[in-house]
Scaffold this motif. Structure first.
Motif, PDB file in Angstrom:
ATOM      1  N   VAL A 149      52.667  31.712  32.362  1.00  0.00           N
ATOM      2  CA  VAL A 149      51.675  32.786  32.463  1.00  0.00           C
ATOM      3  C   VAL A 149      51.559  33.233  33.925  1.00  0.00           C
ATOM      4  CG1 VAL A 149      50.324  32.169  30.439  1.00  0.00           C
ATOM      5  CG2 VAL A 149      49.824  31.072  32.631  1.00  0.00           C
ATOM      6  N   ASP A 150      51.268  34.519  34.099  1.00  0.00           N
ATOM      7  CA  ASP A 150      51.031  35.104  35.422  1.00  0.00           C
ATOM      8  C   ASP A 150      49.655  35.757  35.419  1.00  0.00           C
ATOM      9  OD1 ASP A 150      53.732  34.620  36.500  1.00  0.00           O
ATOM     10  OD2 ASP A 150      54.354  36.142  35.042  1.00  0.00           O
ATOM     11  N   HIS A 151      48.886  35.493  36.459  1.00  0.00           N
ATOM     12  CA  HIS A 151      47.556  36.087  36.569  1.00  0.00           C
ATOM     13  C   HIS A 151      47.407  36.792  37.906  1.00  0.00           C
ATOM     14  CE1 HIS A 151      46.607  33.208  33.300  1.00  0.00           C
ATOM     15  NE2 HIS A 151      45.727  34.140  32.948  1.00  0.00           N
ATOM     16  N   ALA A 152      46.597  37.853  37.908  1.00  0.00           N
ATOM     17  CA  ALA A 152      46.265  38.591  39.119  1.00  0.00           C
ATOM     18  C   ALA A 152      44.838  38.274  39.527  1.00  0.00           C
ATOM     19  CB  ALA A 152      46.425  40.096  38.881  1.00  0.00           C
ATOM     20  N   ILE A 153      44.665  37.919  40.808  1.00  0.00           N
ATOM     21  CA  ILE A 153      43.328  37.679  41.361  1.00  0.00           C
ATOM     22  C   ILE A 153      43.039  38.836  42.295  1.00  0.00           C
ATOM     23  CG2 ILE A 153      41.907  36.189  42.802  1.00  0.00           C
ATOM     24  CD1 ILE A 153      44.850  34.767  40.864  1.00  0.00           C
ATOM     25  N   SER A 154      42.054  39.647  41.928  1.00  0.00           N
ATOM     26  CA  SER A 154      41.869  40.931  42.599  1.00  0.00           C
ATOM     27  C   SER A 154      40.398  41.198  42.885  1.00  0.00           C
ATOM     28  CB  SER A 154      42.443  42.039  41.715  1.00  0.00           C
ATOM     29  OG  SER A 154      42.385  43.298  42.347  1.00  0.00           O
ATOM     30  N   PHE A 155      40.147  41.964  43.942  1.00  0.00           N
ATOM     31  CA  PHE A 155      38.798  42.372  44.322  1.00  0.00           C
ATOM     32  C   PHE A 155      38.786  43.888  44.487  1.00  0.00           C
ATOM     33  CE2 PHE A 155      35.521  42.850  47.835  1.00  0.00           C
ATOM     34  CZ  PHE A 155      34.427  42.685  46.997  1.00  0.00           C
ATOM     35  N   PHE A 156      37.804  44.552  43.873  1.00  0.00           N
ATOM     36  CA  PHE A 156      37.784  46.011  43.898  1.00  0.00           C
ATOM     37  C   PHE A 156      36.351  46.487  43.646  1.00  0.00           C
ATOM     38  CE2 PHE A 156      38.729  44.434  39.703  1.00  0.00           C
ATOM     39  CZ  PHE A 156      37.915  45.173  38.854  1.00  0.00           C
ATOM     40  N   THR A 157      36.184  47.806  43.685  1.00  0.00           N
ATOM     41  CA  THR A 157      34.899  48.412  43.346  1.00  0.00           C
ATOM     42  C   THR A 157      35.145  49.638  42.487  1.00  0.00           C
ATOM     43  OG1 THR A 157      32.772  49.140  44.237  1.00  0.00           O
ATOM     44  CG2 THR A 157      34.740  49.962  45.344  1.00  0.00           C
ATOM     45  N   ASP A 158      34.094  50.157  41.925  1.00  0.00           N
ATOM     46  CA  ASP A 158      34.179  51.346  41.078  1.00  0.00           C
ATOM     47  C   ASP A 158      34.079  52.586  41.962  1.00  0.00           C
ATOM     48  OD1 ASP A 158      34.123  53.235  39.107  1.00  0.00           O
ATOM     49  OD2 ASP A 158      32.081  52.788  38.425  1.00  0.00           O
ATOM     50  N   VAL A 159      35.104  53.431  41.928  1.00  0.00           N
ATOM     51  CA  VAL A 159      35.079  54.653  42.746  1.00  0.00           C
ATOM     52  C   VAL A 159      35.124  55.889  41.858  1.00  0.00           C
ATOM     53  CG1 VAL A 159      36.085  53.593  44.777  1.00  0.00           C
ATOM     54  CG2 VAL A 159      37.589  54.527  43.017  1.00  0.00           C
ATOM     55  N   LYS A 177      28.871  47.613  44.597  1.00  0.00           N
ATOM     56  CA  LYS A 177      29.050  46.381  43.836  1.00  0.00           C
ATOM     57  C   LYS A 177      30.536  46.027  43.781  1.00  0.00           C
ATOM     58  CE  LYS A 177      28.296  44.226  39.312  1.00  0.00           C
ATOM     59  NZ  LYS A 177      27.848  42.960  39.919  1.00  0.00           N
ATOM     60  N   GLY A 178      30.852  44.799  44.162  1.00  0.00           N
ATOM     61  CA  GLY A 178      32.230  44.342  44.135  1.00  0.00           C
ATOM     62  C   GLY A 178      32.543  43.597  42.850  1.00  0.00           C
ATOM     63  N   TYR A 179      33.781  43.739  42.391  1.00  0.00           N
ATOM     64  CA  TYR A 179      34.228  43.067  41.168  1.00  0.00           C
ATOM     65  C   TYR A 179      35.398  42.149  41.512  1.00  0.00           C
ATOM     66  CZ  TYR A 179      31.459  46.722  38.936  1.00  0.00           C
ATOM     67  OH  TYR A 179      30.436  47.567  38.569  1.00  0.00           O
ATOM     68  N   PHE A 180      35.194  40.859  41.272  1.00  0.00           N
ATOM     69  CA  PHE A 180      36.230  39.855  41.500  1.00  0.00           C
ATOM     70  C   PHE A 180      36.768  39.444  40.143  1.00  0.00           C
ATOM     71  CE2 PHE A 180      37.573  35.397  42.196  1.00  0.00           C
ATOM     72  CZ  PHE A 180      38.533  35.633  43.182  1.00  0.00           C
ATOM     73  N   SER A 181      38.069  39.650  39.927  1.00  0.00           N
ATOM     74  CA  SER A 181      38.606  39.444  38.581  1.00  0.00           C
ATOM     75  C   SER A 181      39.853  38.574  38.593  1.00  0.00           C
ATOM     76  CB  SER A 181      38.942  40.791  37.932  1.00  0.00           C
ATOM     77  OG  SER A 181      40.060  41.386  38.564  1.00  0.00           O
ATOM     78  N   LEU A 182      39.996  37.838  37.516  1.00  0.00           N
ATOM     79  CA  LEU A 182      41.221  37.110  37.215  1.00  0.00           C
ATOM     80  C   LEU A 182      41.699  37.610  35.853  1.00  0.00           C
ATOM     81  CD1 LEU A 182      42.007  33.387  37.755  1.00  0.00           C
ATOM     82  CD2 LEU A 182      42.538  34.435  35.563  1.00  0.00           C
ATOM     83  N   THR A 183      42.803  38.347  35.841  1.00  0.00           N
ATOM     84  CA  THR A 183      43.299  38.989  34.623  1.00  0.00           C
ATOM     85  C   THR A 183      44.799  38.757  34.485  1.00  0.00           C
ATOM     86  OG1 THR A 183      43.643  41.069  35.826  1.00  0.00           O
ATOM     87  CG2 THR A 183      41.535  40.804  34.681  1.00  0.00           C
ATOM     88  N   PRO A 184      45.341  38.912  33.273  1.00  0.00           N
ATOM     89  CA  PRO A 184      46.802  38.838  33.118  1.00  0.00           C
ATOM     90  C   PRO A 184      47.488  39.826  34.054  1.00  0.00           C
ATOM     91  CG  PRO A 184      45.744  38.806  30.978  1.00  0.00           C
ATOM     92  CD  PRO A 184      44.657  39.080  31.976  1.00  0.00           C
ATOM     93  N   LEU A 185      48.493  39.356  34.769  1.00  0.00           N
ATOM     94  CA  LEU A 185      49.159  40.174  35.783  1.00  0.00           C
ATOM     95  C   LEU A 185      49.788  41.425  35.189  1.00  0.00           C
ATOM     96  CD1 LEU A 185      50.193  40.431  38.753  1.00  0.00           C
ATOM     97  CD2 LEU A 185      52.249  39.226  37.982  1.00  0.00           C
ATOM     98  N   GLN A 186      50.374  41.303  34.008  1.00  0.00           N
ATOM     99  CA  GLN A 186      51.110  42.427  33.434  1.00  0.00           C
ATOM    100  C   GLN A 186      50.216  43.648  33.234  1.00  0.00           C
ATOM    101  OE1 GLN A 186      54.341  42.273  33.291  1.00  0.00           O
ATOM    102  NE2 GLN A 186      54.508  44.381  32.562  1.00  0.00           N
ATOM    103  N   GLU A 187      48.950  43.420  32.894  1.00  0.00           N
ATOM    104  CA  GLU A 187      48.026  44.547  32.726  1.00  0.00           C
ATOM    105  C   GLU A 187      47.905  45.347  34.016  1.00  0.00           C
ATOM    106  OE1 GLU A 187      44.280  43.133  31.399  1.00  0.00           O
ATOM    107  OE2 GLU A 187      45.052  42.246  29.549  1.00  0.00           O
ATOM    108  N   LYS A 188      47.796  44.632  35.135  1.00  0.00           N
ATOM    109  CA  LYS A 188      47.693  45.301  36.432  1.00  0.00           C
ATOM    110  C   LYS A 188      48.981  46.048  36.766  1.00  0.00           C
ATOM    111  CE  LYS A 188      43.655  43.721  38.109  1.00  0.00           C
ATOM    112  NZ  LYS A 188      42.565  44.583  38.623  1.00  0.00           N
ATOM    113  N   LEU A 189      50.122  45.381  36.565  1.00  0.00           N
ATOM    114  CA  LEU A 189      51.402  45.995  36.929  1.00  0.00           C
ATOM    115  C   LEU A 189      51.662  47.257  36.126  1.00  0.00           C
ATOM    116  CD1 LEU A 189      53.743  42.887  37.357  1.00  0.00           C
ATOM    117  CD2 LEU A 189      52.211  43.975  39.008  1.00  0.00           C
ATOM    118  N   GLU A 190      51.329  47.233  34.849  1.00  0.00           N
ATOM    119  CA  GLU A 190      51.542  48.414  34.007  1.00  0.00           C
ATOM    120  C   GLU A 190      50.728  49.586  34.518  1.00  0.00           C
ATOM    121  OE1 GLU A 190      53.468  49.109  31.266  1.00  0.00           O
ATOM    122  OE2 GLU A 190      54.528  47.258  31.781  1.00  0.00           O
TER     123      GLU A 190
END
Length: 595
Positions: A149-159, A177-190
């Motif tokens: 499995v591959d996961h993405a650890i990312s920090f972002f905000t709503d713009v 407001k900041g959003y710290f997420s751990l999600t399947p990597l493929q979703e981000k890459l797509e």
């Protein structure tokens, strides 16, 4: 039990004294775990810092050791596993068990970190959410189900939203407001690669098992941390910096600044020799342009027609060169995917896909390494300071220019997909030598210009949008300052690899001290990357204003840049305005330092 062995109060005090005598609070790993730099915490909340609001590094160390050694330390250990393990190792405390931390153990099972990689997503200056690029951490490994499995650890905000000034104010001043997420990597890459057409560089990192574990455990600590996103002082790059700084690498730590960008993180990791491998996953639009860059527009039109009319097999059969067959097939494949991404063709359209199945056996495989093509590691730094002298309004002056983030059009864009300019908080000061007065010359809050050469296969619209306070001249060539919002669009033609011309139509609103005016200005531009690290940027405008629409005036601006090193360059600027009666000329010579 999920705790270390019980320690008496007297022994606890002795351990705290030992930690302070060892100056553990000054250790780079500890400060990174707290998201602290130069005594300043970047997460100011008692849910994350036990000593807040009476924070100091020593006080925070004391509070954490006391919590770890307390009789009921399960809550602390389960919430701050990276801190607990690091303190246990440094102070040689009894081993720590996480048996009573089921949520944490489930996280470890589902998001293994057998490998940790750094992922850089290229910028898209036309979108506020991606104008500086994005950086994230990738976890890869075998989970409890024996699956990779591959996961993405990312920090972002709503713009999201159409009120750009409000978004910029919140992101720069009040925070969002900041959003710290751990999600399947493929979703981000797509999303990045297909929907947003952004390139993705993945960097393999050289980390010890202990460093990987500390980063993995620290991600858990951030899960419940109250995070506020600031574009300048706490963004995706800032958070990623602190995660990588938990390794204790001095080179990573010393490259911290109060306005980190994703590019800074990539460069600091490279400077620390953490990067041991690079992989590029190109966006289809980028790959099409890169692969067809050396071919003529007529070649591109021929390929486009063949794919659109299901004649790819015939085109490949009529091509004698094996290498060109390969290029045709690769460009056609990316063109197909790009059309699907744009919704122009259904992904399951049988006739459209059959031609690729029939053509594949005709193509001999070749290897193309894209990882060093327009590499972020070769891009110039994205902060700059300039000092120099100029002549304007019949007097000489001394000038200062500071750009905290992004880059100017006259800078080196050779590692970018196209010529572009992005200014964020660009400020210019001018000292008038005759009047002996220092004044604000301009403040460019946000300015984006993108010159994307038109391409047969992917199209390409050039554009500009800016919000600034800067000097303007009217139809009488009288200068006065105005707050301006300006935008427009047009086309760019790549005459040859190092020469492009562009035509834009610009419209804007100017807020002067004594009134409001609007303007329309057709613009013709030329950008030439020359020998000996020189670059010319020339722009001509004919300006029509609502003050006197029947009396337009003209302007031409020429910037000649010479790079001595990647960090040091010299710019000469010549600017002239003229109408039917008179002209106004200004020029400047500036020395620029990138950092």
């Amino acid at each position: 039990m999920a705790h270390a062995q019980r320690i008496d109060t007297a022994d606890s005090d002795q351990i705290v004294d030992q930690a302070l005598s060892q100056k553990l609070e000054q250790r780079l790993e500890w400060q990174a775990l707290l998201h602290v730099h130069d005594q300043e915490p970047y997460i100011k909340d008692n849910q994350f810092l036990l000593s807040w609001p009476r924070f100091s590094l020593a006080n925070e160390l004391t509070k954490n050791i006391s919590a770890l050694l307390s009789a009921n330390n399960t809550t602390y250990i389960c919430k701050f596993p990276a801190r607990a393990i690091w303190l246990q190792q440094q102070l040689q405390l009894p081993p720590i068990s996480f048996a009573q931390c089921p949520d944490f153990l489930e996280y470890l099972d589902n998001a293994p970190a057998d490998e940790i990689k750094l992922v850089y997503v290229s910028d898209n200056i036309t979108q506020p959410s991606s104008m500086m690029g994005h950086v994230l951490i990738q976890f890869s490994g075998i989970n409890q189900k024996n699956q990779h499995v591959d996961h993405a650890i990312s920090f972002f905000t709503d713009v999201q939203g159409v009120n750009a000034p409000k978004l910029m104010f919140e992101a720069m001043v009040t925070g969002k407001k900041g959003y710290f997420s751990l999600t399947p990597l493929q979703e981000k890459l797509e999303r990045y690669r297909h929907r947003e057409q952004r390139n993705i560089w993945t960097y393999d990192l050289r980390l010890t098992d202990e460093q990987r574990q500390r980063i993995q455990y620290h991600v858990w600590e951030l899960k419940t941390a109250p995070l506020t996103y600031y574009f300048s002082r706490y963004n995706c790059a800032t958070l990623t910096h602190f995660m990588l700084a938990t390794t204790g690498d001095a080179e990573v730590s010393k490259r911290f600044s109060h306005m980190l960008t994703p590019l800074d993180i990539v460069k600091s990791s490279d400077a620390a020799h953490l990067i041991v491998g690079t992989t590029l996953l190109p966006a289809d639009k980028f790959a099409i342009r890169m692969l067809s860059d050396s071919y003529s527009p007529s070649w591109q039109r021929k390929l486009k027609s063949a794919v659109d009319h299901q004649a790819l097999k015939q085109l490949i059969e009529s091509t004698p060169s094996p290498e060109e067959k390969f290029v045709i097939y690769q460009v056609a494949s990316h063109y197909r995917d790009y059309r699907i991404d744009q919704g122009k063709v259904a992904a399951d359209q049988a006739e459209f896909n059959t031609q690729f199945e029939q053509s594949k056996p005709l193509v001999q495989d070749f290897s193309i390494d894209l990882s060093q093509y327009k590499s972020p590691l070769k891009a110039p730094d994205d902060s700059q300071f300039s000092v120099g002298s100029g002549y304007d309004n019949h007097q000489y002056d001394i000038r200062l220019d500071y750009l905290p983030a992004a880059q100017k059009l006259e800078d080196d864009n050779s590692q970018s997909a196209s010529e572009h300019e992005l200014l964020l908080g660009n400020i210019g000061l001018k000292y008038l030598t005759q009047e002996k007065k220092l004044k604000l010359d301009y403040l460019k809050l946000y300015s984006m210009t993108s010159y994307i050469p038109y391409d047969v296969l992917t199209g390409g619209i050039s554009g500009k949008f800016s919000m600034s306070y800067e000097p303007h001249v009217d139809y009488r060539l009288t200068e006065q300052h105005a707050t301006t919002i300006e935008g427009g669009a047009g086309l760019t033609h790549q005459v040859m690899p190092n020469l492009s011309i562009s035509v834009l139509g610009l419209v804007g609103i100017d807020y002067f001290q004594h009134g409001v005016s609007a303007h329309v200005s057709p613009s013709l531009g030329l950008i030439a990357n020359e020998k000996y690290d020189m670059k010319s940027v020339i722009q001509y405008q004919r300006i029509y204003t609502t003050q006197q629409f029947s009396q337009p005036y003209n302007s031409i601006k020429w910037i000649q840049s010479k790079r001595f090193t990647p960090e040091l360059s010299l710019q000469f600027t010549f600017e002239q305005f003229w109408n039917n009666d008179k002209q106004k000329t200004a020029y400047a010579l500036m020395l620029k330092k990138m950092f």
